[in-house]
Design a protein around this motif. Structure first.
Motif, PDB file in Angstrom:
ATOM      1  N   GLN A  50      -9.205 -31.118 -13.530  1.00  0.00           N
ATOM      2  CA  GLN A  50      -8.298 -31.752 -14.444  1.00  0.00           C
ATOM      3  C   GLN A  50      -7.654 -32.699 -14.084  1.00  0.00           C
ATOM      4  O   GLN A  50      -7.577 -33.044 -12.732  1.00  0.00           O
ATOM      5  CB  GLN A  50      -7.320 -30.641 -14.898  1.00  0.00           C
ATOM      6  CG  GLN A  50      -7.935 -29.271 -15.345  1.00  0.00           C
ATOM      7  CD  GLN A  50      -6.696 -28.357 -16.026  1.00  0.00           C
ATOM      8  OE1 GLN A  50      -5.543 -28.633 -16.027  1.00  0.00           O
ATOM      9  NE2 GLN A  50      -7.164 -27.210 -16.574  1.00  0.00           N
ATOM     10  N   ARG A  51      -7.070 -33.621 -14.773  1.00  0.00           N
ATOM     11  CA  ARG A  51      -6.644 -34.989 -14.720  1.00  0.00           C
ATOM     12  C   ARG A  51      -5.401 -34.762 -13.635  1.00  0.00           C
ATOM     13  O   ARG A  51      -5.383 -35.290 -12.499  1.00  0.00           O
ATOM     14  CB  ARG A  51      -6.290 -35.693 -15.671  1.00  0.00           C
ATOM     15  CG  ARG A  51      -7.304 -36.293 -16.451  1.00  0.00           C
ATOM     16  CD  ARG A  51      -6.995 -37.338 -17.693  1.00  0.00           C
ATOM     17  NE  ARG A  51      -8.047 -37.816 -18.354  1.00  0.00           N
ATOM     18  CZ  ARG A  51      -8.516 -37.525 -19.468  1.00  0.00           C
ATOM     19  NH1 ARG A  51      -7.501 -36.545 -20.401  1.00  0.00           N
ATOM     20  NH2 ARG A  51      -9.494 -37.904 -20.069  1.00  0.00           N
ATOM     21  N   GLU A  52      -4.458 -33.797 -13.769  1.00  0.00           N
ATOM     22  CA  GLU A  52      -3.429 -33.493 -13.150  1.00  0.00           C
ATOM     23  C   GLU A  52      -3.658 -32.860 -11.878  1.00  0.00           C
ATOM     24  O   GLU A  52      -2.962 -33.498 -10.797  1.00  0.00           O
ATOM     25  CB  GLU A  52      -2.457 -32.512 -13.943  1.00  0.00           C
ATOM     26  CG  GLU A  52      -2.126 -33.127 -15.304  1.00  0.00           C
ATOM     27  CD  GLU A  52      -2.950 -32.910 -16.321  1.00  0.00           C
ATOM     28  OE1 GLU A  52      -4.157 -32.361 -16.389  1.00  0.00           O
ATOM     29  OE2 GLU A  52      -2.507 -33.417 -17.431  1.00  0.00           O
ATOM     30  N   ALA A  55      -5.022 -36.124  -9.712  1.00  0.00           N
ATOM     31  CA  ALA A  55      -3.893 -36.951  -9.461  1.00  0.00           C
ATOM     32  C   ALA A  55      -2.991 -36.424  -8.161  1.00  0.00           C
ATOM     33  O   ALA A  55      -2.315 -36.966  -7.419  1.00  0.00           O
ATOM     34  CB  ALA A  55      -2.876 -37.132 -10.793  1.00  0.00           C
TER      35      ALA A  55
END
Length: 71
Positions: A50-52, A55
């Motif tokens: 997932q992007r989060e 990040a």
């Protein structure tokens, strides 16, 4: 989290109930290891792709390798 080079567990967090998701717990572990002096490479399965999560790993100045599923 497991360190492949040293063969030891770096961080462990038990999930006692289903009120918190595995994704949230994974991000908490990443944040807890953010202060490591050596850059790490986190490998995560498709659930954590997932992007989060990516990040959070990059913000902690680490690398990542994420598995991808067809669905």
């Amino acid at each position: 989290m497991y360190n492949h080079e040293q063969g030891g567990v770096l961080q462990l967090k038990l999930m006692k109930n289903k009120k918190v998701s595995q994704i949230t717990v994974g991000r908490e572990l990443i944040e807890a290891l953010g202060e490591l002096p050596v850059r790490q490479c986190f490998t995560v399965d498709a659930l954590h792709n997932q992007r989060e999560t990516a990040a959070a790993i990059m913000e902690a100045n680490h690398n990542y390798l994420m598995a991808v599923k067809e669905n």
